[in-house]
Design a protein around this motif. Structure first.
Motif, PDB file in Angstrom:
ATOM      1  N   LEU A  18       0.843  -1.203   0.000  1.00 41.31           N
ATOM      2  CA  LEU A  18       0.000   0.000   0.000  1.00 41.31           C
ATOM      3  C   LEU A  18       0.881   1.257   0.000  1.00 41.31           C
ATOM      4  O   LEU A  18       0.573   2.258  -0.645  1.00 41.31           O
ATOM      5  CB  LEU A  18      -0.928   0.010   1.220  1.00 41.31           C
ATOM      6  N   ILE A  19       1.988   1.189   0.720  1.00 39.55           N
ATOM      7  CA  ILE A  19       2.911   2.327   0.727  1.00 39.55           C
ATOM      8  C   ILE A  19       3.485   2.553  -0.674  1.00 39.55           C
ATOM      9  O   ILE A  19       3.547   3.680  -1.163  1.00 39.55           O
ATOM     10  CB  ILE A  19       4.045   2.096   1.749  1.00 39.55           C
ATOM     11  N   ASP A  20       3.874   1.451  -1.323  1.00 39.88           N
ATOM     12  CA  ASP A  20       4.366   1.569  -2.704  1.00 39.88           C
ATOM     13  C   ASP A  20       3.327   2.243  -3.579  1.00 39.88           C
ATOM     14  O   ASP A  20       3.647   3.093  -4.416  1.00 39.88           O
ATOM     15  CB  ASP A  20       4.673   0.176  -3.280  1.00 39.88           C
ATOM     16  N   ARG A  21       2.078   1.836  -3.366  1.00 38.04           N
ATOM     17  CA  ARG A  21       1.009   2.406  -4.186  1.00 38.04           C
ATOM     18  C   ARG A  21       0.924   3.918  -3.968  1.00 38.04           C
ATOM     19  O   ARG A  21       0.820   4.696  -4.922  1.00 38.04           O
ATOM     20  CB  ARG A  21      -0.328   1.744  -3.827  1.00 38.04           C
ATOM     21  N   ILE A  22       0.989   4.322  -2.691  1.00 32.47           N
ATOM     22  CA  ILE A  22       0.908   5.755  -2.392  1.00 32.47           C
ATOM     23  C   ILE A  22       2.078   6.494  -3.040  1.00 32.47           C
ATOM     24  O   ILE A  22       1.916   7.567  -3.621  1.00 32.47           O
ATOM     25  CB  ILE A  22       0.874   5.978  -0.862  1.00 32.47           C
ATOM     26  N   HIS A  23       3.280   5.906  -2.960  1.00 29.64           N
ATOM     27  CA  HIS A  23       4.442   6.540  -3.594  1.00 29.64           C
ATOM     28  C   HIS A  23       4.228   6.714  -5.099  1.00 29.64           C
ATOM     29  O   HIS A  23       4.649   7.699  -5.682  1.00 29.64           O
ATOM     30  CB  HIS A  23       5.713   5.712  -3.335  1.00 29.64           C
ATOM     31  N   THR A  24       3.577   5.714  -5.710  1.00 27.56           N
ATOM     32  CA  THR A  24       3.360   5.780  -7.150  1.00 27.56           C
ATOM     33  C   THR A  24       2.371   6.877  -7.539  1.00 27.56           C
ATOM     34  O   THR A  24       2.576   7.603  -8.504  1.00 27.56           O
ATOM     35  CB  THR A  24       2.808   4.421  -7.669  1.00 27.56           C
ATOM     36  N   ILE A  25       1.299   7.025  -6.743  1.00 24.06           N
ATOM     37  CA  ILE A  25       0.249   7.957  -7.178  1.00 24.06           C
ATOM     38  C   ILE A  25       0.449   9.380  -6.692  1.00 24.06           C
ATOM     39  O   ILE A  25      -0.092  10.318  -7.254  1.00 24.06           O
ATOM     40  CB  ILE A  25      -1.169   7.474  -6.751  1.00 24.06           C
ATOM     41  N   SER A  26       1.248   9.578  -5.622  1.00 21.70           N
ATOM     42  CA  SER A  26       1.337  10.914  -5.035  1.00 21.70           C
ATOM     43  C   SER A  26       2.268  11.828  -5.843  1.00 21.70           C
ATOM     44  O   SER A  26       3.438  11.513  -6.035  1.00 21.70           O
ATOM     45  CB  SER A  26       1.837  10.805  -3.592  1.00 21.70           C
ATOM     46  N   GLN A  27       1.731  12.935  -6.335  1.00 25.22           N
ATOM     47  CA  GLN A  27       2.534  13.897  -7.105  1.00 25.22           C
ATOM     48  C   GLN A  27       2.612  15.250  -6.393  1.00 25.22           C
ATOM     49  O   GLN A  27       3.669  15.787  -6.168  1.00 25.22           O
ATOM     50  CB  GLN A  27       1.900  14.125  -8.495  1.00 25.22           C
ATOM     51  N   THR A  28       1.429  15.795  -6.074  1.00 27.81           N
ATOM     52  CA  THR A  28       1.360  17.132  -5.485  1.00 27.81           C
ATOM     53  C   THR A  28       1.617  17.093  -3.979  1.00 27.81           C
ATOM     54  O   THR A  28       1.382  16.088  -3.337  1.00 27.81           O
ATOM     55  CB  THR A  28      -0.068  17.723  -5.667  1.00 27.81           C
ATOM     56  N   ARG A 229      -4.852   2.688   3.595  1.00 25.54           N
ATOM     57  CA  ARG A 229      -5.918   2.706   2.593  1.00 25.54           C
ATOM     58  C   ARG A 229      -6.585   4.087   2.583  1.00 25.54           C
ATOM     59  O   ARG A 229      -6.837   4.654   1.516  1.00 25.54           O
ATOM     60  CB  ARG A 229      -6.965   1.637   2.897  1.00 25.54           C
ATOM     61  N   GLY A 230      -6.842   4.628   3.789  1.00 20.04           N
ATOM     62  CA  GLY A 230      -7.465   5.951   3.886  1.00 20.04           C
ATOM     63  C   GLY A 230      -6.619   7.007   3.188  1.00 20.04           C
ATOM     64  O   GLY A 230      -7.114   7.806   2.383  1.00 20.04           O
ATOM     65  N   ILE A 231      -5.315   6.979   3.465  1.00 18.74           N
ATOM     66  CA  ILE A 231      -4.416   7.966   2.864  1.00 18.74           C
ATOM     67  C   ILE A 231      -4.399   7.801   1.344  1.00 18.74           C
ATOM     68  O   ILE A 231      -4.474   8.781   0.592  1.00 18.74           O
ATOM     69  CB  ILE A 231      -2.987   7.822   3.443  1.00 18.74           C
ATOM     70  N   SER A 232      -4.338   6.544   0.918  1.00 17.57           N
ATOM     71  CA  SER A 232      -4.258   6.311  -0.524  1.00 17.57           C
ATOM     72  C   SER A 232      -5.543   6.781  -1.234  1.00 17.57           C
ATOM     73  O   SER A 232      -5.495   7.364  -2.325  1.00 17.57           O
ATOM     74  CB  SER A 232      -3.903   4.838  -0.735  1.00 17.57           C
ATOM     75  N   MET A 233      -6.696   6.615  -0.582  1.00 14.58           N
ATOM     76  CA  MET A 233      -7.938   7.101  -1.192  1.00 14.58           C
ATOM     77  C   MET A 233      -7.971   8.628  -1.241  1.00 14.58           C
ATOM     78  O   MET A 233      -8.452   9.228  -2.216  1.00 14.58           O
ATOM     79  CB  MET A 233      -9.155   6.575  -0.414  1.00 14.58           C
ATOM     80  N   LEU A 234      -7.439   9.270  -0.195  1.00 19.25           N
ATOM     81  CA  LEU A 234      -7.399  10.736  -0.203  1.00 19.25           C
ATOM     82  C   LEU A 234      -6.498  11.244  -1.322  1.00 19.25           C
ATOM     83  O   LEU A 234      -6.837  12.179  -2.046  1.00 19.25           O
ATOM     84  CB  LEU A 234      -6.905  11.261   1.151  1.00 19.25           C
ATOM     85  N   VAL A 235      -5.327  10.590  -1.466  1.00 18.06           N
ATOM     86  CA  VAL A 235      -4.397  11.021  -2.509  1.00 18.06           C
ATOM     87  C   VAL A 235      -5.028  10.808  -3.897  1.00 18.06           C
ATOM     88  O   VAL A 235      -4.945  11.675  -4.764  1.00 18.06           O
ATOM     89  CB  VAL A 235      -3.039  10.280  -2.377  1.00 18.06           C
ATOM     90  N   ASP A 236      -5.704   9.672  -4.069  1.00 16.52           N
ATOM     91  CA  ASP A 236      -6.424   9.436  -5.328  1.00 16.52           C
ATOM     92  C   ASP A 236      -7.390  10.583  -5.632  1.00 16.52           C
ATOM     93  O   ASP A 236      -7.420  11.108  -6.753  1.00 16.52           O
ATOM     94  CB  ASP A 236      -7.259   8.141  -5.232  1.00 16.52           C
ATOM     95  N   GLN A 237      -8.181  10.946  -4.627  1.00 13.98           N
ATOM     96  CA  GLN A 237      -9.166  12.022  -4.813  1.00 13.98           C
ATOM     97  C   GLN A 237      -8.482  13.328  -5.200  1.00 13.98           C
ATOM     98  O   GLN A 237      -8.920  14.037  -6.107  1.00 13.98           O
ATOM     99  CB  GLN A 237      -9.947  12.272  -3.515  1.00 13.98           C
ATOM    100  N   ILE A 238      -7.393  13.643  -4.489  1.00 14.74           N
ATOM    101  CA  ILE A 238      -6.724  14.919  -4.722  1.00 14.74           C
ATOM    102  C   ILE A 238      -6.070  14.936  -6.103  1.00 14.74           C
ATOM    103  O   ILE A 238      -6.209  15.889  -6.867  1.00 14.74           O
ATOM    104  CB  ILE A 238      -5.690  15.195  -3.602  1.00 14.74           C
ATOM    105  N   GLU A 239      -5.382  13.840  -6.437  1.00 15.46           N
ATOM    106  CA  GLU A 239      -4.688  13.795  -7.726  1.00 15.46           C
ATOM    107  C   GLU A 239      -5.665  13.832  -8.903  1.00 15.46           C
ATOM    108  O   GLU A 239      -5.361  14.372  -9.958  1.00 15.46           O
ATOM    109  CB  GLU A 239      -3.797  12.542  -7.833  1.00 15.46           C
ATOM    110  N   SER A 240      -6.851  13.255  -8.705  1.00 20.09           N
ATOM    111  CA  SER A 240      -7.807  13.253  -9.813  1.00 20.09           C
ATOM    112  C   SER A 240      -8.708  14.492  -9.778  1.00 20.09           C
ATOM    113  O   SER A 240      -9.570  14.664 -10.648  1.00 20.09           O
ATOM    114  CB  SER A 240      -8.672  11.990  -9.763  1.00 20.09           C
ATOM    115  N   GLY A 241      -8.524  15.324  -8.783  1.00 21.55           N
ATOM    116  CA  GLY A 241      -9.297  16.564  -8.707  1.00 21.55           C
ATOM    117  C   GLY A 241     -10.783  16.347  -8.451  1.00 21.55           C
ATOM    118  O   GLY A 241     -11.597  17.218  -8.774  1.00 21.55           O
ATOM    119  N   SER A 242     -11.139  15.177  -7.885  1.00 22.91           N
ATOM    120  CA  SER A 242     -12.559  14.973  -7.607  1.00 22.91           C
ATOM    121  C   SER A 242     -12.783  14.591  -6.146  1.00 22.91           C
ATOM    122  O   SER A 242     -12.684  13.424  -5.786  1.00 22.91           O
ATOM    123  CB  SER A 242     -13.145  13.897  -8.521  1.00 22.91           C
ATOM    124  N   PRO A 243     -13.039  15.616  -5.324  1.00 22.47           N
ATOM    125  CA  PRO A 243     -13.253  15.353  -3.902  1.00 22.47           C
ATOM    126  C   PRO A 243     -14.510  14.519  -3.665  1.00 22.47           C
ATOM    127  O   PRO A 243     -15.521  14.694  -4.340  1.00 22.47           O
ATOM    128  CB  PRO A 243     -13.428  16.759  -3.300  1.00 22.47           C
TER     129      PRO A 243
END
Ligand code: SF4
Lengths: 364, 80
Positions: A18-28, A229-243
């Motif tokens: 899950l950490i790897d996943r967060i590293h992959t998706i987190s940009q901003t 999982r919570g963090i990864s879902m938040l990052v997904d939302q933020i990166e995709s611009g859809s809260p």
């Protein structure tokens, strides 16, 4: 006996991925705030802070009930303790919180009758055992604790117990989210919403807040995999611009929450304005007894009014509770303020951010 | 103040349950919960059972997480 589902959610292999996943998706660069003391402790204990990408900052918000209790309320507890006719019943966390001139622990040492309890029903039993005294239970906590206090008041009324009272200093989480989001100096890109407050109020409890502010929100559990999982879902939302308002803890949190507990809460309490340490007065963020239950209101019965009181000198708890500062930025941290000799409540409570930093964060 | 770990109900007397918390027996009030039975797993807060663990979604969450983890594996294999 196996602890249902706990091992699975603590599986290090799963967390690592899950950490790897967060590293992959987190940009901003993002600032995520957890609004729950149990999250604060769990995040520190599992070391999650140090393994996240640099782009993600985790802030602890006003999620520790003892910490957000206003200085004036602590003074009111002490005033109650000094009443010779009162036995004060409290959760242990409050004992060492410094009031303006004393603490419950000091008052106890001075001979006041203050007893630590584990459940509100202990207070009722105490009232039964001490008919000549008034037992006052200190109601401190969020939506998770408030229904247990409502249950005790409801039962006391059914049993015609007339010497049991509650001083209600309860606080409600959604109004605090509103207040935080409205404050200009508080910048939060997403909220890690509390697991067990949500057990009671459900996903639906945050809908009005989310509809007004459209800040990414994820209800999150307490095991490492839950938090990731919570963090990864938040990052997904933020990166995709859809809260979105999402639930990453569905095994414990339903859409509507615990309706029986909500009904009891509404029967016994009504919302009132309340003062939070670090934030100030927030409309509709507290609870007081209503209707026939006013007879159990200690503030009413003993005519106690929480007065405005200055916070301990030099203590930055207020800013820490709103994510403005971290404990090492407080000059008193580790020097004059330690868990053994705490200056502010954030160092007293085991759920406090300063206490968590002190215990788990050695390098700073 | 929260006990985040689920406990198993081993006996129910009216509105009081005896629960097993990792081998230790304690009592919890059932005043805040409907439809609970012996062998259910509950979340307990300050002496009250406040939620019955939803088995189906517990399993779904784990499946989801494992799937997400596998996705990472695949991305790594694909050289991302
Ligand atoms: S370290 Fe102590 S004095 Fe500083 S903010 Fe925390 S509790 Fe207050």
């Amino acid at each position: 006996m196996a602890l249902k589902h706990v091992e699975e959610y603590r599986d290090p292999e799963l967390s690592k991925k899950l950490i790897d996943r967060i590293h992959t998706i987190s940009q901003t660069d993002v600032r995520l705030m957890e609004v729950c003391g149990t999250h604060t402790v769990s995040i520190f204990r599992s070391g999650i802070r140090s393994i996240l990408p640099k782009s993600i900052s985790l802030l602890s918000g006003p999620g520790c009930p003892v910490c957000v209790t206003a200085q004036g309320e602590i003074d009111a507890f002490i005033e109650l303790a000094r009443n010779d006719n009162v036995i004060l019943a409290t959760f242990g966390d409050l004992m060492r919180v410094p009031g303006t001139s004393s603490s419950l622990l000091k008052e106890k040492a001075d001979g006041r009758d203050i007893r630590v309890v584990y459940s509100t029903f202990d207070g009722i039993q105490m009232a039964k055992d001490n008919p000549g005294k008034s037992v006052v239970f200190l109601g401190v906590g969020f939506e998770t604790t408030a229904p247990t206090v409502a249950a005790a008041i409801f039962s006391a009324r059914q049993m015609n117990i007339e010497n049991f009272f509650v001083y209600s200093a309860h606080k409600l989480v959604p109004p605090a989210l509103e207040a935080l989001t409205d404050q200009e100096n508080v910048q939060v890109n997403g909220f890690i919403l509390p697991g067990h407050v949500s057990v009671i109020i459900g996903e639906a409890g945050y809908q009005p807040f989310f509809d007004r502010h459209r800040v990414p929100c994820v209800i999150t559990g307490f095991e490492p995999a839950d938090i990731l999982r919570g963090i990864s879902m938040l990052v997904d939302q933020i990166e995709s611009g859809s809260p979105r308002l999402e639930n990453a803890y569905p095994r414990a949190v339903s859409h509507g929450g615990n309706e029986k507990a909500q009904r009891l809460l509404q029967d016994v309490f009504e919302p009132v304005d309340a003062v939070w340490r670090g934030i100030g007065a927030i409309p509709g963020s507290g609870l007081k007894m209503r209707g026939p239950y006013v007879a159990f209101d200690a503030a009413d019965h003993f005519q106690i009014v929480a007065k405005a009181a200055p916070e301990p000198k030099g203590c930055a708890c207020g800013e820490i509770l709103t994510g403005g500062k971290t404990p090492p930025e407080c000059p008193l941290f580790r020097t004059r303020c330690t868990p053994m000799a705490p200056v502010g409540p954030c160092m007293v409570s085991s759920e406090g951010t300063c206490a968590a930093f002190y215990r788990f964060h050695d390098e700073e | 103040m929260c006990l985040a770990i689920p406990s198993k109900i081993i006996r129910i007397d009216d509105l009081t349950a005896t629960i097993d918390v990792d081998g230790v027996r304690r009592e919890a009030s059932l005043m805040l919960l409907e439809d609970v039975q012996v062998d259910d797993w509950v979340i307990v807060h300050a002496g009250f059972a406040i939620h019955k663990i939803d088995e189906k979604s517990a399993k779904e969450t784990l499946d989801f997480l494992r799937e997400a983890a596998e996705l990472v594996d695949r991305l790594e294999r694909d050289g991302r």
